[in-house]
Design a protein around this motif. Structure first.
Motif, PDB file in Angstrom:
ATOM      1  N   PRO A   1       6.736 -27.115 -37.921  1.00 19.19           N
ATOM      2  CA  PRO A   1       7.620 -28.199 -37.475  1.00 19.19           C
ATOM      3  C   PRO A   1       9.046 -27.749 -37.179  1.00 19.19           C
ATOM      4  N   ASP A   2       9.532 -26.743 -37.883  1.00 21.12           N
ATOM      5  CA  ASP A   2      10.890 -26.258 -37.593  1.00 21.12           C
ATOM      6  C   ASP A   2      10.980 -25.663 -36.191  1.00 21.12           C
ATOM      7  N   ALA A   3       9.947 -24.936 -35.792  1.00 21.08           N
ATOM      8  CA  ALA A   3       9.929 -24.378 -34.442  1.00 21.08           C
ATOM      9  C   ALA A   3       9.842 -25.489 -33.412  1.00 21.08           C
ATOM     10  N   GLN A   4       9.044 -26.517 -33.703  1.00 17.85           N
ATOM     11  CA  GLN A   4       8.981 -27.665 -32.807  1.00 17.85           C
ATOM     12  C   GLN A   4      10.353 -28.296 -32.613  1.00 17.85           C
ATOM     13  N   ALA A   5      11.044 -28.517 -33.719  1.00 18.04           N
ATOM     14  CA  ALA A   5      12.364 -29.154 -33.661  1.00 18.04           C
ATOM     15  C   ALA A   5      13.337 -28.306 -32.849  1.00 18.04           C
TER      16      ALA A   5
ATOM     17  N   GLU B   1      16.409 -27.605 -27.913  1.00 16.85           N
ATOM     18  CA  GLU B   1      16.736 -26.727 -26.794  1.00 16.85           C
ATOM     19  C   GLU B   1      16.492 -27.427 -25.461  1.00 16.85           C
ATOM     20  N   ALA B   2      15.409 -28.207 -25.395  1.00 13.70           N
ATOM     21  CA  ALA B   2      15.024 -28.856 -24.134  1.00 13.70           C
ATOM     22  C   ALA B   2      15.716 -30.187 -23.910  1.00 13.70           C
ATOM     23  N   ALA B   3      16.314 -30.748 -24.952  1.00 10.37           N
ATOM     24  CA  ALA B   3      16.940 -32.064 -24.836  1.00 10.37           C
ATOM     25  C   ALA B   3      18.014 -32.057 -23.744  1.00 10.37           C
ATOM     26  N   GLY B   4      17.914 -33.020 -22.866  1.00  8.91           N
ATOM     27  CA  GLY B   4      18.921 -33.154 -21.816  1.00  8.91           C
ATOM     28  C   GLY B   4      18.688 -32.293 -20.592  1.00  8.91           C
ATOM     29  N   LEU B   5      17.696 -31.397 -20.637  1.00  7.32           N
ATOM     30  CA  LEU B   5      17.430 -30.555 -19.477  1.00  7.32           C
ATOM     31  C   LEU B   5      16.539 -31.287 -18.485  1.00  7.32           C
ATOM     32  N   ASP B   6      16.740 -31.012 -17.221  1.00  7.97           N
ATOM     33  CA  ASP B   6      15.866 -31.526 -16.172  1.00  7.97           C
ATOM     34  C   ASP B   6      14.739 -30.512 -15.982  1.00  7.97           C
ATOM     35  N   LEU B   7      13.544 -30.858 -16.435  1.00  9.76           N
ATOM     36  CA  LEU B   7      12.417 -29.940 -16.398  1.00  9.76           C
ATOM     37  C   LEU B   7      11.539 -30.136 -15.160  1.00  9.76           C
ATOM     38  N   SER B   8      12.045 -30.841 -14.176  1.00 10.22           N
ATOM     39  CA  SER B   8      11.279 -31.061 -12.952  1.00 10.22           C
ATOM     40  C   SER B   8      11.184 -29.769 -12.151  1.00 10.22           C
ATOM     41  N   ALA B   9      10.255 -29.760 -11.205  1.00 10.16           N
ATOM     42  CA  ALA B   9      10.052 -28.567 -10.380  1.00 10.16           C
ATOM     43  C   ALA B   9      11.316 -28.197  -9.616  1.00 10.16           C
TER      44      ALA B   9
ATOM     45  N   ALA C   1       8.462 -29.506 -22.202  1.00 10.10           N
ATOM     46  CA  ALA C   1       8.309 -30.930 -21.906  1.00 10.10           C
ATOM     47  C   ALA C   1       7.471 -31.633 -22.969  1.00 10.10           C
ATOM     48  N   LEU C   2       6.367 -30.999 -23.384  1.00  8.41           N
ATOM     49  CA  LEU C   2       5.512 -31.602 -24.411  1.00  8.41           C
ATOM     50  C   LEU C   2       6.246 -31.764 -25.737  1.00  8.41           C
ATOM     51  N   THR C   3       6.910 -30.696 -26.149  1.00  7.18           N
ATOM     52  CA  THR C   3       7.542 -30.706 -27.469  1.00  7.18           C
ATOM     53  C   THR C   3       8.792 -31.572 -27.486  1.00  7.18           C
ATOM     54  N   CYS C   4       9.452 -31.668 -26.357  1.00 10.07           N
ATOM     55  CA  CYS C   4      10.622 -32.548 -26.274  1.00 10.07           C
ATOM     56  C   CYS C   4      10.210 -34.015 -26.366  1.00 10.07           C
ATOM     57  N   SER C   5       8.998 -34.321 -25.913  1.00  7.88           N
ATOM     58  CA  SER C   5       8.523 -35.707 -25.892  1.00  7.88           C
ATOM     59  C   SER C   5       7.773 -36.112 -27.153  1.00  7.88           C
ATOM     60  N   PHE C   6       7.083 -35.151 -27.779  1.00  6.41           N
ATOM     61  CA  PHE C   6       6.189 -35.487 -28.881  1.00  6.41           C
ATOM     62  C   PHE C   6       6.359 -34.573 -30.086  1.00  6.41           C
ATOM     63  N   HIS C   7       6.154 -35.150 -31.269  1.00 13.17           N
ATOM     64  CA  HIS C   7       5.878 -34.366 -32.471  1.00 13.17           C
ATOM     65  C   HIS C   7       4.392 -34.017 -32.416  1.00 13.17           C
ATOM     66  N   ILE C   8       4.057 -32.764 -32.605  1.00 15.41           N
ATOM     67  CA  ILE C   8       2.670 -32.309 -32.494  1.00 15.41           C
ATOM     68  C   ILE C   8       2.129 -32.031 -33.892  1.00 15.41           C
TER      69      ILE C   8
END
Length: 203
Positions: free
Chosen positions: A31-35, A40-48, A162-169
């Motif tokens: 979970p620490d790596a997920q966080a 890191e991805a928060a606020g980034l535009d991950l679109s193509a 994108a996955l980890t920024c949106s969800f807790h896995i």
């Protein structure tokens, strides 16, 4: 050019997908790596359209992908045929001999890696010492290196962010998932994951 593009996209489909599966399995127990990925991805535009700019800001996510490829290389063996006689250490290799290189063995060799069975993305952070040449071969090496290596790394890094920024896995159960060598490094069963949106429950 058409054949090379087809190879890069089609042959890279299953390998990238299975790499993402193993990454999610590892992150479910970390979970620490997920966080850290989520932050890191928060606020980034991950679109193509903005992938190139986003990648520059995802060094830890990229390190997680690289560490996943070390522990669970989709291509667990690489097979080549010697076009001429050669010698490797004390071993003579005759012309036409089939040579098998096993990234699975190299990537977990205790003489080559510190704590080789541990999930440790810090090995691949920008300030880390790079692994010695030919000890890390998730895409092969030399003139036959995987044509889609950079494509796969980019795709896996962006999708994982994108996955980890949106969800807790999380895993639904704790039954170990074991690797099985079936063309690529497959899981021995299809485990269930529980995805919880960061802020809400997703069913």
């Amino acid at each position: 050019l058409r054949d090379q593009v087809a190879t890069m996209i089609l042959a890279g489909h299953e390998t990238t997908a299975v790499a993402l599966f193993w990454a999610m399995t590892l992150l479910a127990a970390a979970p620490d790596a997920q966080a850290r990925i989520a932050a890191e991805a928060a606020g980034l535009d991950l679109s193509a359209e903005h992938a190139t700019e986003a990648l520059e800001h995802l060094p830890f996510t990229r390190a997680v992908v690289s560490e996943t490829l070390r522990l669970y290389p989709p291509a667990f063996v690489i097979v080549r045929q010697a076009i001429a006689a050669d010698r490797c250490g004390e071993i003579d290799i005759p012309r036409g001999a089939v040579v098998m290189i096993a990234p699975w063995v190299l990537h977990r060799h205790r003489r080559l890696w510190r704590d080789p069975d541990a999930f440790d993305p810090s090995r691949f952070l920008p300030d880390a010492t790079p692994p010695p040449r030919f000890t890390y071969l998730p895409f092969g090496a030399g003139p036959r290196v995987c044509v889609g290596a950079q494509f796969a790394l980019t795709e896996a890094t962006l999708v994982l962010a994108a996955l980890t920024c949106s969800f807790h896995i999380a895993r639904v159960d704790t039954t170990p998932v074991l690797p099985v060598a079936v063309v690529t490094t497959q899981p021995d069963h299809a485990p269930m994951f529980r995805l919880r949106a960061r802020g809400a429950l997703v069913r």
